[in-house]
Design a protein around this motif. Sequence first.
Motif, PDB file in Angstrom:
ATOM      1  N   UNK A   1      14.053  17.313 -25.793  1.00 27.55           N
ATOM      2  CA  UNK A   1      13.819  15.874 -25.928  1.00 27.55           C
ATOM      3  C   UNK A   1      13.063  15.590 -27.219  1.00 27.55           C
ATOM      4  N   UNK A   2      13.539  14.613 -27.969  1.00 27.10           N
ATOM      5  CA  UNK A   2      12.842  14.237 -29.192  1.00 27.10           C
ATOM      6  C   UNK A   2      12.801  15.368 -30.192  1.00 27.10           C
ATOM      7  N   UNK A   3      11.615  15.595 -30.752  1.00 28.06           N
ATOM      8  CA  UNK A   3      11.448  16.638 -31.778  1.00 28.06           C
ATOM      9  C   UNK A   3      10.397  17.668 -31.403  1.00 28.06           C
ATOM     10  N   UNK A   4       9.914  17.629 -30.164  1.00 31.07           N
ATOM     11  CA  UNK A   4       8.855  18.547 -29.754  1.00 31.07           C
ATOM     12  C   UNK A   4       9.332  19.484 -28.660  1.00 31.07           C
ATOM     13  N   UNK A   5       8.507  20.470 -28.340  1.00 33.07           N
ATOM     14  CA  UNK A   5       8.830  21.393 -27.266  1.00 33.07           C
ATOM     15  C   UNK A   5      10.110  22.158 -27.547  1.00 33.07           C
ATOM     16  N   UNK A   6      11.012  22.188 -26.569  1.00 31.15           N
ATOM     17  CA  UNK A   6      12.269  22.916 -26.715  1.00 31.15           C
ATOM     18  C   UNK A   6      13.076  22.414 -27.901  1.00 31.15           C
ATOM     19  N   UNK A   7      13.051  21.090 -28.130  1.00 30.91           N
ATOM     20  CA  UNK A   7      13.781  20.542 -29.278  1.00 30.91           C
ATOM     21  C   UNK A   7      13.252  21.113 -30.593  1.00 30.91           C
ATOM     22  N   UNK A   8      11.949  21.323 -30.669  1.00 28.85           N
ATOM     23  CA  UNK A   8      11.363  21.895 -31.883  1.00 28.85           C
ATOM     24  C   UNK A   8      11.830  23.333 -32.092  1.00 28.85           C
ATOM     25  N   UNK A   9      11.987  24.081 -30.983  1.00 29.64           N
ATOM     26  CA  UNK A   9      12.493  25.450 -31.087  1.00 29.64           C
ATOM     27  C   UNK A   9      13.918  25.445 -31.620  1.00 29.64           C
ATOM     28  N   UNK A  10      14.728  24.511 -31.154  1.00 25.92           N
ATOM     29  CA  UNK A  10      16.094  24.388 -31.667  1.00 25.92           C
ATOM     30  C   UNK A  10      16.087  23.975 -33.132  1.00 25.92           C
ATOM     31  N   UNK A  11      15.228  23.025 -33.461  1.00 30.80           N
ATOM     32  CA  UNK A  11      15.160  22.514 -34.827  1.00 30.80           C
ATOM     33  C   UNK A  11      14.769  23.599 -35.821  1.00 30.80           C
ATOM     34  N   UNK A  12      13.979  24.568 -35.344  1.00 34.59           N
ATOM     35  CA  UNK A  12      13.553  25.678 -36.202  1.00 34.59           C
ATOM     36  C   UNK A  12      14.646  26.726 -36.388  1.00 34.59           C
ATOM     37  N   UNK A  13      15.836  26.470 -35.810  1.00 31.12           N
ATOM     38  CA  UNK A  13      17.002  27.365 -35.937  1.00 31.12           C
ATOM     39  C   UNK A  13      16.718  28.747 -35.335  1.00 31.12           C
ATOM     40  N   UNK A  14      16.014  28.769 -34.213  1.00 28.91           N
ATOM     41  CA  UNK A  14      15.694  30.043 -33.564  1.00 28.91           C
ATOM     42  C   UNK A  14      16.636  30.358 -32.403  1.00 28.91           C
ATOM     43  N   UNK A  15      17.487  29.398 -32.033  1.00 30.05           N
ATOM     44  CA  UNK A  15      18.303  29.555 -30.828  1.00 30.05           C
ATOM     45  C   UNK A  15      19.774  29.720 -31.198  1.00 30.05           C
ATOM     46  N   UNK A  16      20.372  30.795 -30.727  1.00 31.90           N
ATOM     47  CA  UNK A  16      21.796  31.039 -30.952  1.00 31.90           C
ATOM     48  C   UNK A  16      22.654  30.380 -29.884  1.00 31.90           C
ATOM     49  N   UNK A  17      22.143  30.393 -28.640  1.00 31.58           N
ATOM     50  CA  UNK A  17      22.923  29.887 -27.508  1.00 31.58           C
ATOM     51  C   UNK A  17      21.984  29.255 -26.498  1.00 31.58           C
ATOM     52  N   UNK A  18      22.452  28.196 -25.842  1.00 33.36           N
ATOM     53  CA  UNK A  18      21.686  27.584 -24.774  1.00 33.36           C
ATOM     54  C   UNK A  18      22.556  27.452 -23.532  1.00 33.36           C
ATOM     55  N   UNK A  19      21.991  27.824 -22.394  1.00 34.28           N
ATOM     56  CA  UNK A  19      22.650  27.675 -21.099  1.00 34.28           C
ATOM     57  C   UNK A  19      21.901  26.577 -20.359  1.00 34.28           C
ATOM     58  N   UNK A  20      22.565  25.466 -20.084  1.00 32.70           N
ATOM     59  CA  UNK A  20      21.867  24.341 -19.466  1.00 32.70           C
ATOM     60  C   UNK A  20      22.855  23.454 -18.727  1.00 32.70           C
TER      61      UNK A  20
END
Length: 232
Positions: free
Chosen positions: A57-76
Amino acid sequence: MINKISASLEDALADIHDGATVMIGGFGNAGMPSELIDALIAQGARDLTIVNNNAGNGDTGLAALLKARRVRKIICSFPRQVDSWVFDGLYRAGEIELELTPQGNLAERIRAAGAGIGGFFSPTGYGTLLAQGKETREIDGKHYVFELPIHADYALIKALRADRWGNLVYRKTARNFGPIMAMAAKCTIAQVNDVVGLGELDPETIVTPGIFVQRVVTIGKQARQEGLEQRP
Protein backbone atom coordinates in the motif's frame (compact mmCIF):
# COMPACT_ATOMS: atom_id res chain seq x y z
CA MET A 1 18.52 -21.10 28.99
CA ILE A 2 16.16 -20.52 26.08
CA ASN A 3 16.19 -16.88 25.07
CA LYS A 4 14.95 -16.00 21.58
CA ILE A 5 15.21 -12.23 22.00
CA SER A 6 17.42 -10.66 19.32
CA ALA A 7 19.55 -7.68 20.23
CA SER A 8 18.43 -5.68 17.19
CA LEU A 9 16.51 -5.78 13.95
CA GLU A 10 19.80 -6.09 12.11
CA ASP A 11 20.82 -9.18 14.08
CA ALA A 12 17.44 -10.82 13.57
CA LEU A 13 17.57 -10.45 9.78
CA ALA A 14 21.29 -10.84 9.16
CA ASP A 15 21.14 -14.28 7.53
CA ILE A 16 18.29 -13.70 5.08
CA HIS A 17 19.90 -14.59 1.77
CA ASP A 18 19.34 -13.59 -1.84
CA GLY A 19 16.61 -15.67 -3.43
CA ALA A 20 14.90 -16.51 -0.13
CA THR A 21 11.15 -17.07 0.15
CA VAL A 22 9.80 -14.73 2.82
CA MET A 23 6.29 -14.70 4.20
CA ILE A 24 5.19 -11.30 5.51
CA GLY A 25 2.17 -11.05 7.79
CA GLY A 26 -0.50 -8.43 7.51
CA PHE A 27 -3.87 -7.76 5.96
CA GLY A 28 -3.14 -4.48 4.25
CA ASN A 29 -1.51 -2.43 7.01
CA ALA A 30 -3.16 -4.38 9.85
CA GLY A 31 -0.54 -6.56 11.45
CA MET A 32 2.15 -5.63 8.92
CA PRO A 33 5.64 -5.88 10.50
CA SER A 34 6.74 -2.50 9.16
CA GLU A 35 9.97 -2.24 11.16
CA LEU A 36 11.09 -5.69 10.06
CA ILE A 37 10.37 -4.80 6.43
CA ASP A 38 12.34 -1.56 6.70
CA ALA A 39 15.23 -3.49 8.24
CA LEU A 40 15.05 -6.06 5.43
CA ILE A 41 15.38 -3.26 2.90
CA ALA A 42 18.47 -2.00 4.73
CA GLN A 43 19.84 -5.56 4.97
CA GLY A 44 19.99 -5.78 1.19
CA ALA A 45 18.73 -9.28 0.27
CA ARG A 46 17.56 -9.44 -3.36
CA ASP A 47 15.57 -11.67 -5.73
CA LEU A 48 13.13 -12.48 -2.94
CA THR A 49 9.88 -14.37 -3.30
CA ILE A 50 7.34 -12.68 -1.04
CA VAL A 51 4.15 -14.30 0.26
CA ASN A 52 1.56 -11.81 1.51
CA ASN A 53 -2.17 -11.20 1.29
CA ASN A 54 -1.73 -8.18 -0.98
CA ALA A 55 1.04 -6.37 -2.86
CA GLY A 56 1.68 -3.30 -0.75
CA ASN A 57 0.00 0.00 0.00
CA GLY A 58 1.30 3.43 -0.90
CA ASP A 59 5.07 3.76 -0.72
CA THR A 60 5.82 2.28 2.70
CA GLY A 61 6.17 -1.17 4.21
CA LEU A 62 5.86 -3.95 1.64
CA ALA A 63 5.45 -1.39 -1.15
CA ALA A 64 8.82 0.11 -0.19
CA LEU A 65 10.43 -3.34 -0.44
CA LEU A 66 9.02 -3.69 -3.95
CA LYS A 67 10.07 -0.17 -4.86
CA ALA A 68 13.64 -0.99 -3.83
CA ARG A 69 13.63 -3.73 -6.54
CA ARG A 70 14.31 -6.48 -3.99
CA VAL A 71 11.40 -8.75 -4.97
CA ARG A 72 11.49 -11.14 -7.92
CA LYS A 73 8.10 -12.74 -7.33
CA ILE A 74 5.06 -12.17 -5.15
CA ILE A 75 2.42 -14.74 -4.19
CA CYS A 76 -0.73 -12.98 -3.03
CA SER A 77 -4.50 -12.80 -3.34
CA PHE A 78 -5.15 -9.08 -3.77
CA PRO A 79 -2.43 -7.35 -5.82
CA ARG A 80 -4.35 -4.33 -7.07
CA GLN A 81 -6.15 -1.60 -5.16
CA VAL A 82 -6.33 2.16 -5.27
CA ASP A 83 -2.90 2.69 -3.65
CA SER A 84 -0.98 -0.29 -5.08
CA TRP A 85 0.78 1.84 -7.69
CA VAL A 86 4.26 0.47 -6.91
CA PHE A 87 3.29 -3.11 -7.71
CA ASP A 88 1.16 -2.00 -10.65
CA GLY A 89 4.07 -0.14 -12.23
CA LEU A 90 6.51 -3.01 -11.73
CA TYR A 91 4.09 -5.61 -13.07
CA ARG A 92 3.22 -3.60 -16.18
CA ALA A 93 6.94 -3.14 -16.85
CA GLY A 94 7.55 -6.89 -16.53
CA GLU A 95 9.84 -6.39 -13.54
CA ILE A 96 8.00 -8.62 -11.07
CA GLU A 97 6.33 -12.03 -11.31
CA LEU A 98 2.87 -12.59 -9.84
CA GLU A 99 1.33 -15.84 -8.62
CA LEU A 100 -2.31 -14.99 -7.97
CA THR A 101 -4.00 -17.19 -5.37
CA PRO A 102 -7.56 -16.77 -4.07
CA GLN A 103 -7.49 -15.66 -0.44
CA GLY A 104 -8.95 -18.84 1.03
CA ASN A 105 -6.57 -20.98 -1.00
CA LEU A 106 -3.66 -18.77 0.04
CA ALA A 107 -4.44 -19.22 3.73
CA GLU A 108 -4.97 -22.96 3.34
CA ARG A 109 -1.79 -23.43 1.28
CA ILE A 110 0.19 -21.73 4.05
CA ARG A 111 -1.61 -23.72 6.74
CA ALA A 112 -1.01 -26.96 4.83
CA ALA A 113 2.73 -26.31 4.81
CA GLY A 114 2.74 -25.83 8.57
CA ALA A 115 0.61 -28.93 9.13
CA GLY A 116 2.76 -31.14 6.94
CA ILE A 117 0.01 -31.71 4.37
CA GLY A 118 1.20 -32.50 0.85
CA GLY A 119 -1.62 -30.63 -0.87
CA PHE A 120 -5.41 -30.40 -1.01
CA PHE A 121 -8.30 -30.16 -3.45
CA SER A 122 -10.23 -26.89 -3.56
CA PRO A 123 -13.25 -25.95 -5.70
CA THR A 124 -12.04 -22.35 -5.88
CA GLY A 125 -10.56 -21.48 -9.25
CA TYR A 126 -11.88 -24.47 -11.16
CA GLY A 127 -12.65 -23.60 -14.77
CA THR A 128 -10.60 -20.39 -14.64
CA LEU A 129 -7.08 -19.41 -15.65
CA LEU A 130 -6.00 -20.10 -12.06
CA ALA A 131 -6.50 -23.82 -12.67
CA GLN A 132 -4.29 -24.02 -15.76
CA GLY A 133 -1.51 -26.56 -15.39
CA LYS A 134 -2.95 -27.99 -12.16
CA GLU A 135 -4.49 -31.36 -11.49
CA THR A 136 -8.28 -31.36 -11.37
CA ARG A 137 -10.63 -34.00 -10.03
CA GLU A 138 -14.34 -34.61 -9.72
CA ILE A 139 -15.39 -35.66 -6.22
CA ASP A 140 -19.04 -36.46 -5.48
CA GLY A 141 -20.11 -34.61 -8.59
CA LYS A 142 -18.15 -31.45 -7.80
CA HIS A 143 -14.97 -30.26 -9.54
CA TYR A 144 -11.82 -29.45 -7.61
CA VAL A 145 -8.32 -28.09 -8.26
CA PHE A 146 -5.25 -29.50 -6.52
CA GLU A 147 -3.28 -26.86 -4.62
CA LEU A 148 0.24 -27.26 -3.26
CA PRO A 149 1.39 -25.99 0.13
CA ILE A 150 3.51 -22.85 0.35
CA HIS A 151 6.70 -23.23 2.37
CA ALA A 152 9.01 -20.37 3.27
CA ASP A 153 12.57 -19.86 4.43
CA TYR A 154 11.51 -17.00 6.70
CA ALA A 155 8.34 -15.49 8.09
CA LEU A 156 8.25 -11.88 9.28
CA ILE A 157 5.25 -11.31 11.53
CA LYS A 158 3.94 -8.82 14.07
CA ALA A 159 2.54 -9.66 17.50
CA LEU A 160 1.53 -7.63 20.53
CA ARG A 161 3.84 -9.22 23.09
CA ALA A 162 6.05 -12.21 23.70
CA ASP A 163 8.13 -13.90 26.36
CA ARG A 164 11.74 -15.00 25.93
CA TRP A 165 10.63 -18.45 24.79
CA GLY A 166 8.89 -16.87 21.80
CA ASN A 167 5.28 -17.45 22.86
CA LEU A 168 3.14 -14.82 21.12
CA VAL A 169 -0.15 -13.04 21.68
CA TYR A 170 -1.69 -10.76 19.07
CA ARG A 171 -3.85 -7.65 19.05
CA LYS A 172 -7.25 -8.26 17.51
CA THR A 173 -7.24 -8.39 13.68
CA ALA A 174 -3.50 -7.76 13.55
CA ARG A 175 -3.29 -11.50 14.12
CA ASN A 176 -4.51 -12.42 10.58
CA PHE A 177 -1.87 -14.54 8.75
CA GLY A 178 0.73 -14.48 11.55
CA PRO A 179 -0.03 -17.82 13.23
CA ILE A 180 -0.10 -19.94 10.07
CA MET A 181 2.94 -18.21 8.58
CA ALA A 182 4.88 -18.92 11.76
CA MET A 183 4.17 -22.63 11.28
CA ALA A 184 5.05 -22.68 7.57
CA ALA A 185 8.52 -21.10 7.73
CA LYS A 186 11.88 -22.55 8.65
CA CYS A 187 12.68 -19.39 10.62
CA THR A 188 10.01 -17.11 12.09
CA ILE A 189 11.00 -13.62 13.20
CA ALA A 190 8.43 -11.71 15.22
CA GLN A 191 8.41 -8.03 16.08
CA VAL A 192 6.53 -7.25 19.27
CA ASN A 193 5.68 -4.21 21.35
CA ASP A 194 6.74 -5.76 24.64
CA VAL A 195 8.53 -8.76 26.10
CA VAL A 196 7.21 -10.01 29.42
CA GLY A 197 8.55 -12.48 31.95
CA LEU A 198 7.90 -16.20 31.73
CA GLY A 199 4.50 -17.01 33.16
CA GLU A 200 3.10 -13.50 32.63
CA LEU A 201 1.26 -14.45 29.46
CA ASP A 202 -2.07 -16.09 30.11
CA PRO A 203 -1.76 -19.53 28.46
CA GLU A 204 -5.31 -19.14 27.14
CA THR A 205 -4.27 -16.06 25.13
CA ILE A 206 -1.13 -17.54 23.55
CA VAL A 207 -1.94 -18.10 19.88
CA THR A 208 1.53 -18.96 18.54
CA PRO A 209 3.58 -21.26 20.80
CA GLY A 210 7.28 -20.50 21.00
CA ILE A 211 8.17 -23.74 19.23
CA PHE A 212 7.22 -22.00 15.97
CA VAL A 213 9.23 -18.82 16.66
CA GLN A 214 13.00 -18.57 16.36
CA ARG A 215 13.63 -14.84 16.95
CA VAL A 216 11.83 -11.98 18.68
CA VAL A 217 12.61 -8.28 18.32
CA THR A 218 11.16 -5.67 20.62
CA ILE A 219 9.88 -2.52 18.92
CA GLY A 220 9.38 -0.08 21.78
CA LYS A 221 7.17 3.00 21.79
CA GLN A 222 10.09 5.31 20.98
CA ALA A 223 11.19 3.19 18.00
CA ARG A 224 7.66 3.10 16.63
CA GLN A 225 7.31 6.88 16.97
CA GLU A 226 10.63 7.50 15.20
CA GLY A 227 9.50 5.23 12.38
CA LEU A 228 6.29 7.19 11.95
CA GLU A 229 8.17 10.48 11.88
CA GLN A 230 10.55 9.25 9.20
CA ARG A 231 7.78 8.19 6.82
CA PRO A 232 6.31 10.63 4.30
